[in-house]
Write a protein that holds these residues in place. Structure first.
Motif, mmCIF file in Angstrom:
data_model
loop_
_atom_site.group_PDB
_atom_site.id
_atom_site.type_symbol
_atom_site.label_atom_id
_atom_site.label_comp_id
_atom_site.label_asym_id
_atom_site.label_seq_id
_atom_site.Cartn_x
_atom_site.Cartn_y
_atom_site.Cartn_z
ATOM 1 N N MET A 239 0.841 -1.180 0.000
ATOM 2 C CA MET A 239 0.000 0.000 0.000
ATOM 3 C C MET A 239 0.883 1.240 0.000
ATOM 4 O O MET A 239 1.842 1.334 0.752
ATOM 5 N N LYS A 240 0.527 2.191 -0.819
ATOM 6 C CA LYS A 240 1.272 3.446 -0.891
ATOM 7 C C LYS A 240 0.994 4.271 0.375
ATOM 8 O O LYS A 240 -0.131 4.351 0.846
ATOM 9 N N ASP A 241 2.040 4.885 0.911
ATOM 10 C CA ASP A 241 1.931 5.735 2.102
ATOM 11 C C ASP A 241 1.293 5.009 3.283
ATOM 12 O O ASP A 241 0.451 5.557 3.994
ATOM 13 N N TYR A 242 1.706 3.777 3.512
ATOM 14 C CA TYR A 242 1.160 2.958 4.597
ATOM 15 C C TYR A 242 1.244 3.680 5.936
ATOM 16 O O TYR A 242 0.293 3.703 6.709
ATOM 17 N N GLU A 243 2.381 4.316 6.208
ATOM 18 C CA GLU A 243 2.549 4.967 7.510
ATOM 19 C C GLU A 243 1.636 6.177 7.690
ATOM 20 O O GLU A 243 1.316 6.551 8.809
ATOM 21 N N LEU A 244 1.205 6.790 6.594
ATOM 22 C CA LEU A 244 0.270 7.906 6.717
ATOM 23 C C LEU A 244 -1.110 7.445 7.157
ATOM 24 O O LEU A 244 -1.866 8.191 7.762
ATOM 25 N N HIS A 245 -1.453 6.189 6.835
ATOM 26 C CA HIS A 245 -2.779 5.673 7.167
ATOM 27 C C HIS A 245 -2.801 4.839 8.443
ATOM 28 O O HIS A 245 -3.800 4.810 9.142
ATOM 29 N N TYR A 246 -1.710 4.147 8.719
ATOM 30 C CA TYR A 246 -1.692 3.231 9.859
ATOM 31 C C TYR A 246 -0.602 3.530 10.886
ATOM 32 O O TYR A 246 -0.597 2.963 11.958
ATOM 33 N N GLY A 247 0.326 4.395 10.567
ATOM 34 C CA GLY A 247 1.418 4.703 11.481
ATOM 35 C C GLY A 247 2.468 3.612 11.483
ATOM 36 O O GLY A 247 2.401 2.652 10.717
ATOM 37 N N ARG A 248 3.454 3.791 12.343
ATOM 38 C CA ARG A 248 4.508 2.794 12.506
ATOM 39 C C ARG A 248 4.700 2.548 13.997
ATOM 40 O O ARG A 248 5.712 2.927 14.570
ATOM 41 N N PRO A 249 3.716 1.986 14.677
ATOM 42 C CA PRO A 249 3.854 1.802 16.125
ATOM 43 C C PRO A 249 5.031 0.890 16.466
ATOM 44 O O PRO A 249 5.259 -0.118 15.800
ATOM 45 N N SER A 250 5.774 1.260 17.488
ATOM 46 C CA SER A 250 6.925 0.487 17.935
ATOM 47 C C SER A 250 6.933 0.468 19.456
ATOM 48 O O SER A 250 7.128 1.502 20.087
ATOM 49 N N LYS A 251 6.671 -0.702 20.050
ATOM 50 C CA LYS A 251 6.684 -0.818 21.515
ATOM 51 C C LYS A 251 8.053 -0.453 22.073
ATOM 52 O O LYS A 251 8.165 0.133 23.142
ATOM 53 N N TRP A 252 9.112 -0.807 21.334
ATOM 54 C CA TRP A 252 10.464 -0.504 21.780
ATOM 55 C C TRP A 252 10.660 1.008 21.899
ATOM 56 O O TRP A 252 11.108 1.507 22.909
ATOM 57 N N PHE A 253 10.297 1.746 20.862
ATOM 58 C CA PHE A 253 10.445 3.197 20.852
ATOM 59 C C PHE A 253 9.519 3.842 21.874
ATOM 60 O O PHE A 253 9.901 4.764 22.587
ATOM 61 N N PHE A 254 8.300 3.337 21.974
ATOM 62 C CA PHE A 254 7.281 3.842 22.906
ATOM 63 C C PHE A 254 7.764 3.754 24.354
ATOM 64 O O PHE A 254 7.447 4.611 25.163
ATOM 65 N N SER A 255 8.543 2.727 24.672
ATOM 66 C CA SER A 255 8.925 2.457 26.054
ATOM 67 C C SER A 255 10.377 2.791 26.389
ATOM 68 O O SER A 255 10.868 2.368 27.436
ATOM 69 N N LEU A 256 11.059 3.546 25.550
ATOM 70 C CA LEU A 256 12.443 3.901 25.860
ATOM 71 C C LEU A 256 12.523 4.649 27.196
ATOM 72 O O LEU A 256 11.718 5.548 27.456
ATOM 73 N N CYS B 175 5.097 17.691 10.026
ATOM 74 C CA CYS B 175 5.702 16.981 11.159
ATOM 75 C C CYS B 175 6.251 15.622 10.737
ATOM 76 O O CYS B 175 7.119 15.065 11.393
ATOM 77 N N TYR B 176 5.742 15.087 9.647
ATOM 78 C CA TYR B 176 6.152 13.756 9.217
ATOM 79 C C TYR B 176 7.328 13.758 8.245
ATOM 80 O O TYR B 176 7.745 12.711 7.784
ATOM 81 N N VAL B 177 7.859 14.915 7.931
ATOM 82 C CA VAL B 177 9.026 14.962 7.050
ATOM 83 C C VAL B 177 10.303 15.285 7.819
ATOM 84 O O VAL B 177 11.382 15.222 7.264
ATOM 85 N N ILE B 178 10.202 15.630 9.082
ATOM 86 C CA ILE B 178 11.367 15.919 9.911
ATOM 87 C C ILE B 178 11.913 14.593 10.433
ATOM 88 O O ILE B 178 11.209 13.883 11.150
ATOM 89 N N PRO B 179 13.150 14.230 10.072
ATOM 90 C CA PRO B 179 13.695 12.943 10.522
ATOM 91 C C PRO B 179 13.642 12.797 12.043
ATOM 92 O O PRO B 179 13.860 13.767 12.776
ATOM 93 N N PHE B 180 13.335 11.637 12.516
ATOM 94 C CA PHE B 180 13.190 11.257 13.918
ATOM 95 C C PHE B 180 11.943 11.868 14.566
ATOM 96 O O PHE B 180 11.302 11.221 15.369
ATOM 97 N N TYR B 181 11.599 13.100 14.233
ATOM 98 C CA TYR B 181 10.391 13.692 14.810
ATOM 99 C C TYR B 181 9.159 12.963 14.279
ATOM 100 O O TYR B 181 8.192 12.794 14.979
ATOM 101 N N ARG B 182 9.198 12.522 13.023
ATOM 102 C CA ARG B 182 8.056 11.787 12.460
ATOM 103 C C ARG B 182 7.835 10.486 13.224
ATOM 104 O O ARG B 182 6.711 10.059 13.405
ATOM 105 N N ASP B 183 8.918 9.865 13.684
ATOM 106 C CA ASP B 183 8.786 8.646 14.476
ATOM 107 C C ASP B 183 8.174 8.966 15.831
ATOM 108 O O ASP B 183 7.391 8.206 16.375
ATOM 109 N N PHE B 184 8.557 10.096 16.376
ATOM 110 C CA PHE B 184 8.035 10.542 17.661
ATOM 111 C C PHE B 184 6.550 10.839 17.564
ATOM 112 O O PHE B 184 5.776 10.477 18.422
#
Length: 95
Positions: free
Chosen positions: A1-18, A85-94
């Motif tokens: 799917m094109k632009d998957y992260e725009l529709h569903y995000g990229r959830p990461s338990k590891w990143f969420f719980s740092l 906000c989604y084009v700034i590296p690392f901030y988009r992950d945040f």
């Protein structure tokens, strides 16, 4: 799917719980206060006002800095932000 992260995000338990998120929340005196118990389901949370970058709300519900997984068990949070906000590296992950 094109632009998957725009529709569903990229959830990461590891990143969420740092551990760094709790340190940042403590340093910024940032917290979240639950005023009522919510049953698992779909909810819309809004934060207003916020600064140019919605750092406080991202910190409190986008990470586990304030133990949001214990405060609101069974509720999955997804952030919505302006597309820039989604084009700034690392901030988009945040976000």
């Amino acid at each position: 799917m094109k632009d998957y992260e725009l529709h569903y995000g990229r959830p990461s338990k590891w990143f969420f719980s740092l551990p760094i998120w709790k340190k940042i929340a403590t340093a910024k005196k940032s917290s979240i206060i639950r005023t009522t118990v919510l049953s698992p389901g779909t909810y819309f949370f809004a934060a207003h006002p916020h600064g140019v970058l919605p750092f406080g709300i991202c910190l409190n519900i986008g990470t586990n800095a304030s133990d949001v997984d214990k405060l609101f068990p069974g509720i999955s949070f997804r952030g919505v932000a302006v597309s820039c906000c989604y084009v700034i590296p690392f901030y988009r992950d945040f976000c």
